[in-house]
Write a protein that holds these residues in place. Sequence first.
Motif, PDB file in Angstrom:
ATOM      1  N   TYR A  10      46.827  58.102  32.140  1.00  0.00           N
ATOM      2  CA  TYR A  10      45.427  58.486  32.334  1.00  0.00           C
ATOM      3  C   TYR A  10      44.577  57.977  31.184  1.00  0.00           C
ATOM      4  O   TYR A  10      44.994  57.992  30.025  1.00  0.00           O
ATOM      5  N   VAL A  11      43.364  57.565  31.535  1.00  0.00           N
ATOM      6  CA  VAL A  11      42.346  57.254  30.537  1.00  0.00           C
ATOM      7  C   VAL A  11      41.059  57.909  31.015  1.00  0.00           C
ATOM      8  O   VAL A  11      40.777  57.952  32.205  1.00  0.00           O
ATOM      9  N   GLY A  12      40.308  58.466  30.082  1.00  0.00           N
ATOM     10  CA  GLY A  12      39.101  59.192  30.450  1.00  0.00           C
ATOM     11  C   GLY A  12      39.299  60.686  30.294  1.00  0.00           C
ATOM     12  O   GLY A  12      40.425  61.167  30.118  1.00  0.00           O
ATOM     13  N   PRO A  13      38.214  61.449  30.352  1.00  0.00           N
ATOM     14  CA  PRO A  13      38.287  62.890  30.069  1.00  0.00           C
ATOM     15  C   PRO A  13      39.117  63.665  31.076  1.00  0.00           C
ATOM     16  O   PRO A  13      39.022  63.441  32.284  1.00  0.00           O
ATOM     17  N   ARG A  14      39.926  64.578  30.575  1.00  0.00           N
ATOM     18  CA  ARG A  14      40.772  65.406  31.428  1.00  0.00           C
ATOM     19  C   ARG A  14      39.948  66.247  32.403  1.00  0.00           C
ATOM     20  O   ARG A  14      40.372  66.512  33.523  1.00  0.00           O
ATOM     21  N   GLU A  15      38.738  66.651  31.971  1.00  0.00           N
ATOM     22  CA  GLU A  15      37.912  67.520  32.807  1.00  0.00           C
ATOM     23  C   GLU A  15      36.965  66.731  33.714  1.00  0.00           C
ATOM     24  O   GLU A  15      36.051  67.299  34.317  1.00  0.00           O
ATOM     25  N   ALA A  16      37.163  65.432  33.841  1.00  0.00           N
ATOM     26  CA  ALA A  16      36.275  64.601  34.659  1.00  0.00           C
ATOM     27  C   ALA A  16      36.253  65.071  36.114  1.00  0.00           C
ATOM     28  O   ALA A  16      37.280  65.471  36.666  1.00  0.00           O
ATOM     29  N   GLU A  17      35.075  65.033  36.721  1.00  0.00           N
ATOM     30  CA  GLU A  17      34.940  65.414  38.120  1.00  0.00           C
ATOM     31  C   GLU A  17      35.457  64.331  39.059  1.00  0.00           C
ATOM     32  O   GLU A  17      35.816  64.617  40.200  1.00  0.00           O
ATOM     33  N   THR A  18      35.484  63.078  38.579  1.00  0.00           N
ATOM     34  CA  THR A  18      35.886  61.958  39.421  1.00  0.00           C
ATOM     35  C   THR A  18      37.075  61.235  38.807  1.00  0.00           C
ATOM     36  O   THR A  18      37.031  60.828  37.641  1.00  0.00           O
ATOM     37  N   THR A  19      38.133  61.075  39.603  1.00  0.00           N
ATOM     38  CA  THR A  19      39.315  60.330  39.175  1.00  0.00           C
ATOM     39  C   THR A  19      39.625  59.268  40.217  1.00  0.00           C
ATOM     40  O   THR A  19      39.635  59.553  41.416  1.00  0.00           O
ATOM     41  N   ILE A  20      39.869  58.056  39.763  1.00  0.00           N
ATOM     42  CA  ILE A  20      40.326  56.995  40.638  1.00  0.00           C
ATOM     43  C   ILE A  20      41.742  56.622  40.229  1.00  0.00           C
ATOM     44  O   ILE A  20      42.041  56.461  39.041  1.00  0.00           O
ATOM     45  N   TYR A  21      42.635  56.521  41.213  1.00  0.00           N
ATOM     46  CA  TYR A  21      44.026  56.147  40.960  1.00  0.00           C
ATOM     47  C   TYR A  21      44.255  54.728  41.447  1.00  0.00           C
ATOM     48  O   TYR A  21      43.916  54.387  42.585  1.00  0.00           O
ATOM     49  N   GLU A  22      44.843  53.917  40.578  1.00  0.00           N
ATOM     50  CA  GLU A  22      45.264  52.581  40.994  1.00  0.00           C
ATOM     51  C   GLU A  22      46.777  52.574  41.168  1.00  0.00           C
ATOM     52  O   GLU A  22      47.518  52.981  40.277  1.00  0.00           O
ATOM     53  N   PHE A  23      47.241  52.103  42.320  1.00  0.00           N
ATOM     54  CA  PHE A  23      48.659  51.891  42.595  1.00  0.00           C
ATOM     55  C   PHE A  23      48.897  50.390  42.445  1.00  0.00           C
ATOM     56  O   PHE A  23      48.351  49.597  43.213  1.00  0.00           O
ATOM     57  N   PHE A  24      49.706  49.995  41.472  1.00  0.00           N
ATOM     58  CA  PHE A  24      49.749  48.580  41.108  1.00  0.00           C
ATOM     59  C   PHE A  24      51.154  48.082  40.827  1.00  0.00           C
ATOM     60  O   PHE A  24      52.095  48.859  40.622  1.00  0.00           O
ATOM     61  N   ASP A  25      51.275  46.760  40.842  1.00  0.00           N
ATOM     62  CA  ASP A  25      52.498  46.038  40.511  1.00  0.00           C
ATOM     63  C   ASP A  25      52.141  45.051  39.407  1.00  0.00           C
ATOM     64  O   ASP A  25      51.161  44.316  39.523  1.00  0.00           O
ATOM     65  N   PHE A  26      52.910  45.010  38.324  1.00  0.00           N
ATOM     66  CA  PHE A  26      52.578  44.138  37.206  1.00  0.00           C
ATOM     67  C   PHE A  26      52.538  42.659  37.589  1.00  0.00           C
ATOM     68  O   PHE A  26      51.913  41.858  36.893  1.00  0.00           O
ATOM     69  N   ASN A  27      53.213  42.268  38.669  1.00  0.00           N
ATOM     70  CA  ASN A  27      53.235  40.869  39.062  1.00  0.00           C
ATOM     71  C   ASN A  27      52.353  40.561  40.266  1.00  0.00           C
ATOM     72  O   ASN A  27      52.486  39.504  40.880  1.00  0.00           O
ATOM     73  N   CYS A  28      51.446  41.451  40.572  1.00  0.00           N
ATOM     74  CA  CYS A  28      50.462  41.216  41.623  1.00  0.00           C
ATOM     75  C   CYS A  28      49.296  40.428  41.027  1.00  0.00           C
ATOM     76  O   CYS A  28      48.665  40.891  40.072  1.00  0.00           O
ATOM     77  N   PRO A  29      48.985  39.225  41.559  1.00  0.00           N
ATOM     78  CA  PRO A  29      47.886  38.425  40.992  1.00  0.00           C
ATOM     79  C   PRO A  29      46.559  39.170  40.981  1.00  0.00           C
ATOM     80  O   PRO A  29      45.798  39.075  40.013  1.00  0.00           O
ATOM     81  N   TYR A  30      46.267  39.915  42.040  1.00  0.00           N
ATOM     82  CA  TYR A  30      44.998  40.637  42.106  1.00  0.00           C
ATOM     83  C   TYR A  30      44.967  41.807  41.132  1.00  0.00           C
ATOM     84  O   TYR A  30      43.894  42.273  40.745  1.00  0.00           O
ATOM     85  N   CYS A  31      46.148  42.283  40.721  1.00  0.00           N
ATOM     86  CA  CYS A  31      46.192  43.380  39.753  1.00  0.00           C
ATOM     87  C   CYS A  31      45.705  42.923  38.383  1.00  0.00           C
ATOM     88  O   CYS A  31      45.232  43.736  37.585  1.00  0.00           O
ATOM     89  N   ARG A  32      45.798  41.634  38.100  1.00  0.00           N
ATOM     90  CA  ARG A  32      45.286  41.122  36.836  1.00  0.00           C
ATOM     91  C   ARG A  32      43.768  41.287  36.783  1.00  0.00           C
ATOM     92  O   ARG A  32      43.214  41.740  35.782  1.00  0.00           O
ATOM     93  N   LYS A  33      43.104  40.907  37.865  1.00  0.00           N
ATOM     94  CA  LYS A  33      41.650  41.093  37.939  1.00  0.00           C
ATOM     95  C   LYS A  33      41.320  42.579  37.938  1.00  0.00           C
ATOM     96  O   LYS A  33      40.363  43.016  37.288  1.00  0.00           O
ATOM     97  N   ALA A  34      42.098  43.359  38.673  1.00  0.00           N
ATOM     98  CA  ALA A  34      41.859  44.802  38.726  1.00  0.00           C
ATOM     99  C   ALA A  34      41.980  45.426  37.344  1.00  0.00           C
ATOM    100  O   ALA A  34      41.195  46.304  36.979  1.00  0.00           O
TER     101      ALA A  34
END
Length: 231
Positions: free
Chosen positions: A65-89
Motif C-alpha cells: 500500500y501507498v497513501g493514507p490508511r484512512e483514505a476514502e478511495t483505494t485503487i488496486y492494481e493486479f499486475f505481472d512484473f513482465n507485462c509490458p503494459y504494467c511498465r506504463k501502469a
Amino acid sequence: MPIDRRRFLVASASLAVLSGGTGRAAAQSYGQSYNATNDEGRAVANMRLPGEITGEILALRGVTYVGPREAETTIYEFFDFNCPYCRKAGADLASLASSDPTLRIGLVHNPILSVQSAQAAKVALAVQRKLGSAAAWSLYGQLLGRPGRIDGPGALDAATALGLPKPEAESIADSEEVRAALKSHMKMAADLGLYATPSYVLGNTGILGHPGARSLARMIASLRRCDRIAC
C-alpha cells in the motif's frame, strides 16, 4: 534463488483455467458496465463486481500500500512484473500517488505470464514482509522501470540494494507464508475474473487493462463524486 519451477508452472496453469471461467466472477463477460474511455478516447472494458468478493481484498496478506490508511478511495492494481503494459501502469500510478495525496494504492500480485514473474513476485512479497510497504513500493518502481525480462535473481539484486540481504530474502521468498500469500493474490484475481494484466479494482468495479493516467484520474474523481467510475 532456489526456485520451485514445477510449483509455479502448476500455479500459473491453474490460474489460466480459473481465468477462463471457473472463478466466482469470471463467468461474467467484460463489456462496459459504465461508459468509460481510455486516454486515447477508446472504450475501456469494465464490470461491476460483487461487493462480497471485493471486500475480501482487504484481508489479503502481502498487499503493498501507498497513501493514507484512512483514505476514502483505494485503487488496486493486479499486475505481472513482465507485462509490458504494467511498465506504463507503474509509472502512471507513481504519478497519481504524487499528484493525489488522498488516494490509496494497493498492489496485488498476479504473475500469470511466466515462472520468472512468479519468482520476482515472491521476492517482492519477501521485501514487503521484512521491510514494509515503502520498500516494496520502491522495488515495484525499480523493477518495472528496467528494460528486459524481470526474474528472481534480478529482483534479489534489487532487494539487496534496498537493505535485505540476499540469503534472508531467499529464505523469506521461499517460505510457506509467502507461497500462501501469492496463491491468495492469484486466486483473488481469478475469482474477480481479472484475466488480463494489469487490471484494476476501483470501488466495486473491475477495469480490464491499463486505460492511462488521465483516464484513471477521471474514474477516481467520478467515484468520489457519484460512487461510479463514470457519472
